[in-house]
Design a protein around this motif. Structure first.
Motif, PDB file in Angstrom:
ATOM      1  N   ALA A  51      35.701  50.129  33.946  1.00 50.29           N
ATOM      2  CA  ALA A  51      35.477  51.237  32.635  1.00 50.29           C
ATOM      3  C   ALA A  51      36.381  51.029  31.532  1.00 50.29           C
ATOM      4  N   ASP A  52      35.528  50.874  30.502  1.00 54.28           N
ATOM      5  CA  ASP A  52      36.391  50.924  29.091  1.00 54.28           C
ATOM      6  C   ASP A  52      37.355  51.985  28.852  1.00 54.28           C
ATOM      7  N   ARG A  53      38.563  51.775  28.359  1.00 54.25           N
ATOM      8  CA  ARG A  53      39.408  52.814  28.147  1.00 54.25           C
ATOM      9  C   ARG A  53      39.355  53.767  27.070  1.00 54.25           C
ATOM     10  N   VAL A  54      38.381  53.422  26.042  1.00 53.72           N
ATOM     11  CA  VAL A  54      38.035  54.262  25.107  1.00 53.72           C
ATOM     12  C   VAL A  54      36.558  54.987  25.035  1.00 53.72           C
ATOM     13  N   PRO A  55      36.687  56.252  24.858  1.00 53.19           N
ATOM     14  CA  PRO A  55      35.143  56.904  25.023  1.00 53.19           C
ATOM     15  C   PRO A  55      34.430  56.694  23.589  1.00 53.19           C
ATOM     16  N   ILE A  56      33.088  56.330  24.064  1.00 49.11           N
ATOM     17  CA  ILE A  56      32.215  56.318  22.773  1.00 49.11           C
ATOM     18  C   ILE A  56      32.586  55.109  21.862  1.00 49.11           C
ATOM     19  N   ARG A  57      32.863  54.010  22.393  1.00 48.52           N
ATOM     20  CA  ARG A  57      33.368  52.862  21.544  1.00 48.52           C
ATOM     21  C   ARG A  57      32.016  52.396  20.998  1.00 48.52           C
ATOM     22  N   PRO A  58      32.248  52.146  19.737  1.00 44.64           N
ATOM     23  CA  PRO A  58      30.870  51.845  18.779  1.00 44.64           C
ATOM     24  C   PRO A  58      30.536  50.280  19.216  1.00 44.64           C
ATOM     25  N   ILE A  59      31.422  49.620  19.791  1.00 39.91           N
ATOM     26  CA  ILE A  59      30.923  48.239  19.922  1.00 39.91           C
ATOM     27  C   ILE A  59      31.193  47.903  21.500  1.00 39.91           C
ATOM     28  N   ILE A  60      30.673  46.757  21.770  1.00 38.87           N
ATOM     29  CA  ILE A  60      31.016  46.182  23.318  1.00 38.87           C
ATOM     30  C   ILE A  60      32.566  45.543  23.121  1.00 38.87           C
ATOM     31  N   THR A  61      33.068  45.499  23.987  1.00 40.13           N
ATOM     32  CA  THR A  61      34.161  44.633  24.183  1.00 40.13           C
ATOM     33  C   THR A  61      34.368  43.784  25.500  1.00 40.13           C
ATOM     34  N   THR A  62      34.832  42.504  25.323  1.00 37.22           N
ATOM     35  CA  THR A  62      34.656  41.763  26.396  1.00 37.22           C
ATOM     36  C   THR A  62      36.270  41.329  27.033  1.00 37.22           C
ATOM     37  N   ALA A  63      37.067  42.014  26.356  1.00 40.83           N
ATOM     38  CA  ALA A  63      38.479  41.682  26.644  1.00 40.83           C
ATOM     39  C   ALA A  63      38.839  42.657  27.925  1.00 40.83           C
ATOM     40  N   SER A  64      39.432  42.212  29.064  1.00 36.09           N
ATOM     41  CA  SER A  64      39.899  42.908  30.073  1.00 36.09           C
ATOM     42  C   SER A  64      40.913  43.986  29.918  1.00 36.09           C
ATOM     43  N   SER A  65      41.637  43.718  28.695  1.00 34.10           N
ATOM     44  CA  SER A  65      42.601  44.712  28.691  1.00 34.10           C
ATOM     45  C   SER A  65      42.003  46.010  27.823  1.00 34.10           C
ATOM     46  N   SER A  66      40.879  45.832  27.562  1.00 30.55           N
ATOM     47  CA  SER A  66      40.064  47.095  27.058  1.00 30.55           C
ATOM     48  C   SER A  66      39.715  47.873  28.258  1.00 30.55           C
ATOM     49  N   TYR A  67      39.677  47.402  29.364  1.00 33.46           N
ATOM     50  CA  TYR A  67      39.129  48.264  30.417  1.00 33.46           C
ATOM     51  C   TYR A  67      40.430  48.878  31.355  1.00 33.46           C
ATOM     52  N   ASP A  68      40.466  50.050  31.609  1.00 40.25           N
ATOM     53  CA  ASP A  68      41.604  50.677  32.305  1.00 40.25           C
ATOM     54  C   ASP A  68      41.464  50.977  33.618  1.00 40.25           C
ATOM     55  N   SER A  69      40.112  50.943  34.133  1.00 37.13           N
ATOM     56  CA  SER A  69      39.923  51.548  35.451  1.00 37.13           C
ATOM     57  C   SER A  69      39.253  50.469  36.378  1.00 37.13           C
ATOM     58  N   TRP A  70      39.837  49.898  37.269  1.00 37.37           N
ATOM     59  CA  TRP A  70      38.979  48.862  37.920  1.00 37.37           C
ATOM     60  C   TRP A  70      38.636  49.244  39.417  1.00 37.37           C
ATOM     61  N   GLY A  71      37.454  48.736  39.876  1.00 40.29           N
ATOM     62  CA  GLY A  71      37.147  48.626  41.109  1.00 40.29           C
ATOM     63  C   GLY A  71      38.081  47.913  42.039  1.00 40.29           C
ATOM     64  N   GLN A  72      37.707  47.770  43.365  1.00 45.89           N
ATOM     65  CA  GLN A  72      38.620  46.993  44.000  1.00 45.89           C
ATOM     66  C   GLN A  72      38.085  45.594  44.394  1.00 45.89           C
ATOM     67  N   GLY A  73      36.994  45.212  43.890  1.00 42.61           N
ATOM     68  CA  GLY A  73      36.436  43.916  43.900  1.00 42.61           C
ATOM     69  C   GLY A  73      35.432  43.863  44.995  1.00 42.61           C
ATOM     70  N   THR A  74      34.282  43.117  44.991  1.00 42.92           N
ATOM     71  CA  THR A  74      33.511  42.760  45.837  1.00 42.92           C
ATOM     72  C   THR A  74      33.331  41.252  45.966  1.00 42.92           C
ATOM     73  N   GLN A  75      33.352  40.674  47.094  1.00 49.30           N
ATOM     74  CA  GLN A  75      33.233  39.203  47.353  1.00 49.30           C
ATOM     75  C   GLN A  75      31.697  38.768  47.225  1.00 49.30           C
ATOM     76  N   VAL A  76      31.411  37.685  46.349  1.00 51.32           N
ATOM     77  CA  VAL A  76      30.252  37.177  46.225  1.00 51.32           C
ATOM     78  C   VAL A  76      30.382  35.369  46.583  1.00 51.32           C
ATOM     79  N   THR A  77      29.793  34.986  47.650  1.00 53.86           N
ATOM     80  CA  THR A  77      29.710  33.593  47.987  1.00 53.86           C
ATOM     81  C   THR A  77      28.464  33.097  47.854  1.00 53.86           C
ATOM     82  N   VAL A  78      28.451  31.879  47.109  1.00 49.09           N
ATOM     83  CA  VAL A  78      27.013  31.170  47.091  1.00 49.09           C
ATOM     84  C   VAL A  78      27.280  29.620  47.806  1.00 49.09           C
ATOM     85  N   SER A  79      26.528  29.486  48.510  1.00 49.27           N
ATOM     86  CA  SER A  79      26.722  28.188  49.086  1.00 49.27           C
ATOM     87  C   SER A  79      25.392  27.045  48.935  1.00 49.27           C
ATOM     88  N   SER A  80      25.758  25.870  48.792  1.00 50.89           N
ATOM     89  CA  SER A  80      24.797  25.076  48.307  1.00 50.89           C
ATOM     90  C   SER A  80      23.852  24.505  49.692  1.00 50.89           C
TER      91      SER A  80
END
Length: 127
Positions: free
Chosen positions: A98-127
């Motif tokens: 989740a972005d750290r700033v409410p109602i941000r007028p633009i989309i940011t791609t920097a991870s430092s702009s996000y301050d709340s993170w989930g625990q992560g979920t594994q995705v594995t794709v095999s050939s």
């Protein structure tokens, strides 16, 4: 207390699809942009996709544009990442944030702009 819970990861074969979801609690979901990042073994965490707080705009990394779709349901405090045409290069732990700033007028791609993170979920794709 802000909490993000992700779901939907798994193991699939090349060409398959997966849908990841995350639910944000402890914050007014509709005020914050949401993003998805991923981290493959031995690599840095990278931005994948983000959606503006209003849902009116999205942005994707070149590596997933045209294959992945991010969407949100503000009524359910949920953001979804639909992943199609998966390849082994998509194998990683996927994180919702989740972005750290409410109602941000633009989309940011920097991870430092996000301050709340989930625990992560594994995705594995095999050939």
């Amino acid at each position: 207390q802000v909490q993000i819970v992700e779901s939907g990861g798994g193991s699939v074969q090349t060409g398959a699809s997966l849908r990841l979801s995350c639910v944000l609690s402890g914050r007014t979901f509709g005020d914050y942009a949401m993003g998805w990042f991923r981290q493959a073994p031995g690599k840095e965490r990278e931005f994948i996709a983000a959606i503006k707080w209003s849902g009116s705009a999205t942005y994707y990394a070149d590596s997933v544009r045209g294959r992945f779709t991010i969407s949100r349901d503000n009524a359910k405090s949920t953001v979804t990442l639909q992943m199609n045409s998966l390849t082994p290069e998509d194998t990683a732990v996927y994180y919702c944030a989740a972005d750290r700033v409410p109602i941000r007028p633009i989309i940011t791609t920097a991870s430092s702009s996000y301050d709340s993170w989930g625990q992560g979920t594994q995705v594995t794709v095999s050939s």
